[in-house]
Design a protein around this motif. Structure first.
Motif, PDB file in Angstrom:
ATOM      1  N   PHE A 261      29.425  42.427  42.316  1.00 17.83           N
ATOM      2  CA  PHE A 261      30.209  43.523  42.694  1.00 17.83           C
ATOM      3  C   PHE A 261      31.357  43.131  42.959  1.00 17.83           C
ATOM      4  O   PHE A 261      32.474  43.755  43.341  1.00 17.83           O
ATOM      5  N   HIS A 262      31.871  41.747  42.684  1.00 22.80           N
ATOM      6  CA  HIS A 262      33.269  41.422  42.719  1.00 22.80           C
ATOM      7  C   HIS A 262      33.452  40.135  41.843  1.00 22.80           C
ATOM      8  O   HIS A 262      32.517  39.249  41.125  1.00 22.80           O
ATOM      9  N   SER A 263      34.693  39.998  41.518  1.00 26.74           N
ATOM     10  CA  SER A 263      34.963  38.914  40.409  1.00 26.74           C
ATOM     11  C   SER A 263      34.756  37.567  40.630  1.00 26.74           C
ATOM     12  O   SER A 263      34.462  37.227  39.680  1.00 26.74           O
ATOM     13  N   LEU A 264      34.565  37.254  41.833  1.00 27.14           N
ATOM     14  CA  LEU A 264      34.189  35.714  42.086  1.00 27.14           C
ATOM     15  C   LEU A 264      32.649  35.635  41.595  1.00 27.14           C
ATOM     16  O   LEU A 264      32.176  34.810  41.012  1.00 27.14           O
ATOM     17  N   GLU A 265      31.737  36.596  41.970  1.00 28.42           N
ATOM     18  CA  GLU A 265      30.327  36.418  41.655  1.00 28.42           C
ATOM     19  C   GLU A 265      30.535  36.706  39.998  1.00 28.42           C
ATOM     20  O   GLU A 265      29.511  35.729  39.314  1.00 28.42           O
ATOM     21  N   ASP A 266      31.243  37.591  39.630  1.00 26.36           N
ATOM     22  CA  ASP A 266      31.005  37.782  37.907  1.00 26.36           C
ATOM     23  C   ASP A 266      31.484  36.640  37.302  1.00 26.36           C
ATOM     24  O   ASP A 266      30.680  36.274  36.143  1.00 26.36           O
ATOM     25  N   ARG A 267      32.566  35.835  37.588  1.00 25.61           N
ATOM     26  CA  ARG A 267      32.932  34.731  37.016  1.00 25.61           C
ATOM     27  C   ARG A 267      31.756  33.645  37.147  1.00 25.61           C
ATOM     28  O   ARG A 267      31.644  33.096  35.961  1.00 25.61           O
ATOM     29  N   SER A 320      32.910  48.844  41.122  1.00 26.62           N
ATOM     30  CA  SER A 320      33.323  47.344  40.931  1.00 26.62           C
ATOM     31  C   SER A 320      32.198  46.711  40.220  1.00 26.62           C
ATOM     32  O   SER A 320      32.213  45.323  40.057  1.00 26.62           O
ATOM     33  N   ALA A 321      30.969  47.490  40.189  1.00 22.11           N
ATOM     34  CA  ALA A 321      29.781  46.565  39.447  1.00 22.11           C
ATOM     35  C   ALA A 321      29.748  46.310  38.075  1.00 22.11           C
ATOM     36  O   ALA A 321      30.599  47.068  37.322  1.00 22.11           O
ATOM     37  N   LYS A 322      29.255  45.147  37.679  1.00 21.87           N
ATOM     38  CA  LYS A 322      28.992  44.886  36.401  1.00 21.87           C
ATOM     39  C   LYS A 322      27.751  43.983  36.088  1.00 21.87           C
ATOM     40  O   LYS A 322      27.301  43.682  36.938  1.00 21.87           O
ATOM     41  N   LEU A 323      27.430  44.336  34.820  1.00 24.34           N
ATOM     42  CA  LEU A 323      26.092  43.980  34.328  1.00 24.34           C
ATOM     43  C   LEU A 323      26.039  42.936  33.575  1.00 24.34           C
ATOM     44  O   LEU A 323      26.899  43.131  32.301  1.00 24.34           O
TER      45      LEU A 323
END
Length: 352
Positions: A261-267, A320-323
């Motif tokens: 749900f945010h760029s830090l996690e997704d990175r 803001s979610a990414k899978l």
């Protein structure tokens, strides 16, 4: 940094449904590689939902044919809330209170032959945000808690005892808050007069350090609440250990699906999967080449999958979610080089 899920619920009514984010594309992605599309792909075998929450992903997997779903959550509240429907699935649904960093241990006890899939939905749940007494929301006054479980120090405990420099580092590295030092200084100044006990005390402290937001901008406390929540729950430490635990628990061909749900996690998730798939960027002419890695995963989704307009219309929390989805190979499980994953500095310094 993208919007965090704690910003969206504030614009929804208290009785807004808790909708599992990116459920349809997640089920489609994992079914596509587990069956013949012409014959009708399906989901089967044993799965682990490492962030059970309201049970949306677990129920989706069971509805699509999973033989077993192990639902794991560190929050005992979610299992009390599931009591009125979980029993209908019988032995197909097993619930475990614990952290997903130990998911391989839970899987080994229940399904020793290995898992066919692991699903992780990161961050704070909408249920937790909507309950003022949990202390996650800056729009609802309540005890300054923010613990996803009922164990360990609360946000108030930490803010009332941590040094100013530590608070500033957390706000900057976990929330990407540019005014981190100013806010940390104000927190230390105010707690000397009265200890922090409520969410609105923290909100007012942050608001005194930042300008009033313009229309369309997020609330001034958004980044600070995100950072402190991550700090309280050791979310990045849990994330890395959870990804590695999933690698150990999955059988060859098993799939790992992660919603961030945010760029830090997704990175971090992106770099972990690239590294474990042997697709990590090699050294430049100024840096040494990295050792070749036997791929433990193959990437199912080459790019992150975002919600479509239809989902956003129904569920604004998903914006803001990414899978990301990857499939396990038969290579031995290993560990990722944490220095290459883009982890925020406090984790790398071992502040927890």
């Amino acid at each position: 940094m993208t919007d965090t899920p704690e910003t969206a619920p504030e614009n929804l009514p208290d009785n807004a449904p808790h909708v599992p984010v990116l459920l349809r594309p997640l089920l489609k992605a994992v079914a596509r590689v587990s069956g013949d599309a012409q014959a009708g792909a399906s989901i089967s075998g044993a799965w682990l939902d490492g962030t059970f929450g309201a049970g949306g992903y677990s129920r989706g997997l069971l509805a699509e044919g999973a033989d077993l779903v192990i639902g794991v959550d560190r929050d005992p509240m979610v299992f009390r809330m599931a009591a009125d429907w979980a029993g209908a699935y019988g032995d197909r649904l097993r619930l475990v209170e614990g952290t997903f960093s130990h998911l391989d241990d839970y899987a080994a006890e229940i399904c020793p032959e290995g898992l066919d899939g692991v699903v992780l939905d990161l961050g704070v749940s909408s249920m937790q945000l909507d309950m003022a007494e949990r202390g996650f929301s800056f729009m609802r006054d309540g005890p300054l808690d923010m613990r996803m479980s009922d164990k360990g120090p609360s946000a108030a405990d930490l803010l009332n005892s941590a040094e100013e420099g530590t608070i500033a580092d957390i706000l900057f590295h976990y929330g990407e808050e540019r005014a981190a030092r100013r806010i940390a200084r104000k927190i230390v100044e105010l707690r000397a007069v009265q200890p922090f006990e409520t969410t609105f005390q923290l909100v007012k402290a942050v608001e005194r350090c930042l300008p009033r937001p313009k229309p369309g901008q997020s609330h001034p406390a958004t980044r600070s609440f995100q950072a402190i929540r991550i700090w309280v729950n050791d979310e990045f430490g849990q994330l890395i250990e959870g990804l590695e635990a999933a690698e150990r628990a999955l059988k060859p061909g098993g799939q790992l699906a992660v919603v961030t749900f945010h760029s830090l996690e997704d990175r971090v998730v992106k770099r972990f999967l690239q590294a474990r798939a042997g697709q990590e960027a090699q050294g430049s002419r100024y840096a040494p080449m990295r050792a070749e890695v036997t791929p433990a995963f193959t990437l199912v989704t080459r790019k992150a999958v975002a919600p479509d307009e239809e989902e956003l219309a129904v569920n604004p929390r998903a914006r803001s979610a990414k899978l990301r989805v990857a499939r396990r190979t038969d290579a031995p499980a290993g560990r990722a080089d944490r220095a290459t994953l883009g982890l925020p500095a406090p984790v790398l310094k071992g502040d927890f």
